[in-house]
Design an enzyme around this catalytic site. Structure first.
Site, PDB file in Angstrom:
ATOM      1  N   ASP A  42      41.715  48.524  35.707  1.00  5.45           N
ATOM      2  CA  ASP A  42      42.411  47.962  36.910  1.00  5.45           C
ATOM      3  C   ASP A  42      43.866  47.961  36.393  1.00  5.45           C
ATOM      4  OD1 ASP A  42      40.086  47.552  38.476  1.00  5.45           O
ATOM      5  OD2 ASP A  42      39.960  45.393  38.039  1.00  5.45           O
ATOM      6  N   TYR A  70      35.316  43.058  26.252  1.00  2.00           N
ATOM      7  CA  TYR A  70      36.442  42.439  27.009  1.00  2.00           C
ATOM      8  C   TYR A  70      36.709  41.122  26.603  1.00  2.00           C
ATOM      9  CZ  TYR A  70      35.400  46.301  30.273  1.00  2.00           C
ATOM     10  OH  TYR A  70      35.226  47.622  30.969  1.00  2.00           O
ATOM     11  N   ASP A  84      39.960  38.729  41.738  1.00  2.00           N
ATOM     12  CA  ASP A  84      41.095  38.387  40.750  1.00  2.00           C
ATOM     13  C   ASP A  84      42.217  37.825  41.382  1.00  2.00           C
ATOM     14  OD1 ASP A  84      42.561  40.444  41.900  1.00  2.00           O
ATOM     15  OD2 ASP A  84      42.162  41.950  40.333  1.00  2.00           O
ATOM     16  N   ARG A 179      35.451  41.417  36.953  1.00  6.16           N
ATOM     17  CA  ARG A 179      35.842  40.380  38.194  1.00  6.16           C
ATOM     18  C   ARG A 179      34.542  40.162  38.830  1.00  6.16           C
ATOM     19  NH1 ARG A 179      38.091  43.982  42.069  1.00  6.16           N
ATOM     20  NH2 ARG A 179      37.506  45.601  40.671  1.00  6.16           N
TER      21      ARG A 179
END
Length: 305
Positions: A42, A70, A84, A179
């Protein structure tokens, strides 16, 4: 554009860039067209983005299958249309409800997602439905039916918890939306949740330690040293054994034909479905897989340029 580089770069994607932006800028830096990335990040996310060049672009599909790691920050108590902090707020829970959350309950909910679970891809994603990207439909105010997809959360480590904020390290399979994981954790707790920030810290063998920003790559190109940071395609398969084709059979291998054990310099015992790196005359030919029932090595991916 007349340069030719073959291999993989470990690029650090900065905030504000799309993955396609990175590829476009690298085409200008390297002055070549054949460049592709290995998995979308993203625009607001940062971190590791392996980029393939030249014959290395044959790796794009293979690297997409690698596990990813992550570092994510989850904010509980809110939901948005993008899952988000960039999206429109859809709901906020009462402060008293958040006050009742305990670290033990949050830890239990988070760790409950370790393993395989079915995830609904978010509307704000690059996934295509009937040829159209979901985020394009979402921006037009449309929501379409999506199929649940099975993803695997291999590890979650809770790095810090100052409720309503939770920081996590996550190792997951391809196709996982962090997300959506944050959204689903919030739903499990009954208070909602969004992803506040995201760093991709690892893709397969590529980590943050040697990921380079675009400005660093431009400087290396200006100094005629960009080849120093391009990793050869065969280095990606370092765990696979290497075999060498006998000189009289090299042309056969160069044309992507199957190989038999007697056509190799080495005398080895292969496991069924074992993948090996095949070389000839100092050149990397590609990845082959041994088929025990046929006693033959079959090409999986050729990398001769």
């Amino acid at each position: 554009m007349d340069n030719t580089y073959n291999g993989i770069m470990n690029v650090y994607k900065e905030r504000g860039f799309t993955s396609h932006d990175v590829v476009a800028k690298l085409r200008g830096i390297c002055r070549m067209k054949k460049i592709g990335h290995t998995g979308t990040l993203d625009p607001e996310a940062v971190g590791v983005l392996p980029v393939c060049l030249g014959s290395g672009t044959k790796l794009c599909g293979m690297l997409t299958d690698w596990d990813k790691e992550y570092i994510a920050t989850l904010r509980l108590g809110i939901t948005t249309d993008t899952q988000d902090m960039t999206g429109q707020v859809l709901s906020e829970c009462e402060a008293t409800q958040l006050d009742r959350l305990t670290q033990e309950r949050v830890r239990e909910a988070v760790m409950g997602f370790v393993g395989t679970y079915r995830q609904l891809p978010p509307m704000y994603s690059a996934l295509k439905v009937d040829g159209k990207k979901l985020y394009e439909l979402a921006r037009a105010g449309k929501e379409v039916e999506r199929k649940l997809r099975e993803v695997q959360i291999k590890e979650i480590e809770l790095c810090a918890m100052e409720l309503p904020v939770v920081r996590m390290r996550i190792v997951c399979s391809k196709g996982t939306y962090i997300r959506t994981l944050c959204h689903d954790i919030g739903a499990e707790l009954g208070c909602g949740g969004v992803m506040e920030s995201l760093v991709r810290s690892r893709v397969g063998i590529f980590g943050m330690d040697n990921a380079l920003k675009l400005e660093e790559l431009q400087r290396l190109k200006d100094e005629n040293r960009i080849s120093d940071v391009i990793i050869a395609p065969d280095a990606v398969f370092g765990q696979a054994r290497a075999v060498t084709v006998l000189k009289q059979w090299r042309r056969l291998a160069e044309n992507g034909n199957c190989l038999y054990e007697g056509q190799l310099e080495e005398i080895l015992q292969f496991e069924d479905r074992e993948q090996v790196r095949v070389y000839g005359g100092g050149r990397f030919y590609g990845i082959y897989e041994y088929r025990g029932n046929e006693k033959v090595l079959k090409p999986v991916k050729m990398f001769l340029s």
